[in-house]
Design a protein around this motif. Structure first.
Motif, short mmCIF file in Angstrom:
data_model
loop_
_atom_site.label_atom_id
_atom_site.label_comp_id
_atom_site.label_asym_id
_atom_site.label_seq_id
_atom_site.Cartn_x
_atom_site.Cartn_y
_atom_site.Cartn_z
N GLN A 189 17.67 21.96 58.96
CA GLN A 189 16.93 23.14 58.02
C GLN A 189 15.71 22.50 57.39
OE1 GLN A 189 19.98 24.32 55.26
NE2 GLN A 189 20.88 25.82 56.61
N LEU A 190 15.47 21.24 57.17
CA LEU A 190 14.51 20.83 56.81
C LEU A 190 13.17 21.10 57.64
CD1 LEU A 190 15.86 19.51 54.35
CD2 LEU A 190 14.63 17.40 54.85
N GLU A 191 13.36 21.12 58.85
CA GLU A 191 12.50 21.45 59.93
C GLU A 191 11.98 22.91 59.95
OE1 GLU A 191 12.89 18.77 63.89
OE2 GLU A 191 14.63 20.06 63.69
N HIS A 192 12.97 23.81 59.62
CA HIS A 192 12.74 25.43 59.79
C HIS A 192 12.75 26.16 58.61
CE1 HIS A 192 12.98 24.81 64.11
NE2 HIS A 192 14.10 23.92 63.82
N THR A 193 13.31 25.47 57.43
CA THR A 193 13.34 26.16 56.06
C THR A 193 12.70 25.39 55.02
OG1 THR A 193 15.41 25.56 55.21
CG2 THR A 193 15.60 27.31 56.91
N THR A 194 12.60 26.21 53.75
CA THR A 194 12.02 25.48 52.53
C THR A 194 13.20 24.85 51.93
OG1 THR A 194 12.23 27.50 51.50
CG2 THR A 194 10.26 26.98 52.61
N ILE A 195 14.50 24.40 52.51
CA ILE A 195 15.51 23.88 51.79
C ILE A 195 15.27 22.78 51.15
CG2 ILE A 195 16.66 22.72 53.56
CD1 ILE A 195 18.27 25.07 51.17
N ALA A 196 14.27 21.98 51.60
CA ALA A 196 13.95 20.63 51.04
C ALA A 196 13.82 20.63 49.58
CB ALA A 196 12.83 20.01 51.68
N THR A 197 13.11 21.83 49.14
CA THR A 197 12.83 21.98 47.63
C THR A 197 14.29 21.83 46.69
OG1 THR A 197 12.63 24.36 47.71
CG2 THR A 197 10.67 23.17 48.18
N ALA A 198 15.29 22.36 47.43
CA ALA A 198 16.73 22.30 46.69
C ALA A 198 16.94 20.93 46.43
CB ALA A 198 17.64 22.94 47.56
N PHE A 199 16.26 19.79 46.71
CA PHE A 199 16.58 18.41 46.35
C PHE A 199 15.84 17.95 45.25
CE2 PHE A 199 18.24 17.90 50.91
CZ PHE A 199 19.28 17.38 50.60
N CYS A 200 14.80 18.96 45.03
CA CYS A 200 13.60 18.66 43.92
C CYS A 200 13.71 19.21 42.67
CB CYS A 200 12.26 18.98 44.49
SG CYS A 200 11.80 18.01 46.06
N LYS A 201 13.68 18.47 41.42
CA LYS A 201 13.69 18.80 40.22
C LYS A 201 12.29 19.45 39.83
CE LYS A 201 17.14 16.15 38.11
NZ LYS A 201 17.65 15.23 37.03
N GLU A 202 12.17 20.78 39.49
CA GLU A 202 10.74 21.44 39.32
C GLU A 202 10.33 21.11 37.87
OE1 GLU A 202 11.26 25.59 39.86
OE2 GLU A 202 10.77 25.48 42.12
N PRO A 203 9.07 20.59 37.76
CA PRO A 203 7.94 20.80 38.89
C PRO A 203 7.94 19.56 39.61
CG PRO A 203 6.91 20.45 36.71
CD PRO A 203 8.44 20.42 36.58
N PHE A 204 7.51 19.55 40.82
CA PHE A 204 7.61 18.22 41.55
C PHE A 204 6.10 17.96 42.29
CE2 PHE A 204 9.29 21.75 44.03
CZ PHE A 204 8.68 21.85 44.97
N THR A 205 5.82 16.61 42.85
CA THR A 205 4.62 16.62 43.35
C THR A 205 4.82 16.74 44.99
OG1 THR A 205 5.15 14.37 43.63
CG2 THR A 205 3.94 15.03 41.63
N ILE A 206 3.81 16.66 45.72
CA ILE A 206 3.98 16.68 47.26
C ILE A 206 4.79 15.46 47.61
CG2 ILE A 206 2.66 16.73 49.32
CD1 ILE A 206 2.71 19.60 47.90
#
Length: 242
Positions: A156-173
């Motif tokens: 899913q990290l390859e094909h979707t934006t689901i990685a942002t579910a692991f990040c507390k907003e705001p986040f850096t690159i």
């Protein structure tokens, strides 16, 4: 003259029960970790396992997953991405009888320490690598379920934006890159990764602010964009790996 049909007696329904099991991933201390419980009941009392339990009469599967998550770990489902993973029904998977489980995958950003409850005597975050390396063994067929969940998350990290579910907003690159590195288990080239993320429309959106680090230049801050899929995908075999 009409002939009578032979009426065969109906076979009684087989004894069958349904459970839900949860694979809950988070990234803590730069490592992909999974939530495990110490079983308080037989079978496998005292052994490590995924959190889960029996589905109650009249209870929907998703509802059961959220309840078990809350009761066994104290983690609220509203702070997680939660989705069905797969059904597991090998006849010998549970010594208590014919039990089919519906596994769920849950993802969350740096989740807190869990609180054990109901039939769990303890709950802990454990590095996924400790299970893959054989340092920790899991009850039932839970290692198979975990490995399937890990592959789903990596894909899913390859094909979707689901990685942002692991990040507390705001986040850096850099925060986002560390999620990819932890889940995929490979180092990534920072410059190539940033270029690919910024070229993917709707992946992240700038909040117009910067984080001041202890050392180095201020880093731009972002939040999740509106896109759900990545076009083109960020493949594990891509050129932005180190």
């Amino acid at each position: 003259m009409a002939t009578s049909k032979t009426v065969r007696p109906r076979r009684p329904p087989a004894s069958l029960a349904v459970t839900v099991d949860l694979v809950i991933f988070t990234v803590r201390d730069g490592q992909l970790q999974v939530l495990l419980i110490k079983r308080g009941n037989v079978p496998y009392r005292g052994e490590a396992a995924l959190p889960g339990g029996f589905v109650r009469d009249g209870e929907a599967l998703d509802e059961a997953a959220r309840r078990e998550l809350r009761e066994e770990t104290g983690v609220a489902s509203d702070s997680l991405h939660l989705e069905q993973l797969h059904a597991y029904g090998d006849p010998g998977r549970d010594p208590r009888g014919r039990i089919i489980t519906i596994a769920y995958l849950a993802l969350g950003p740096d989740l807190p320490m869990p609180l054990a409850g109901t039939d769990a005597s303890a709950a802990h975050w454990i590095p996924v690598s400790a299970i893959l390396d054989g340092q920790i063994t899991l009850a039932f067929d839970h290692e198979e379920i975990l490995r399937d969940a890990l592959e789903r998350a990596r894909s899913q990290l390859e094909h979707t934006t689901i990685a942002t579910a692991f990040c507390k907003e705001p986040f850096t690159i850099a925060d986002l890159r560390q999620i990819y590195e932890a889940v995929w288990g490979v180092p990534l080239d920072p410059s190539n990764f940033r270029r690919k993320v910024m070229k993917t429309e709707g992946f992240v959106i700038s909040v117009g602010e910067r984080r001041l680090p202890d050392i180095g230049r201020p880093a731009a801050l972002f939040r999740r964009g509106l896109a759900e899929t990545l076009t083109p995908p960020l493949t594990r075999s891509g050129s932005f790996s180190c």
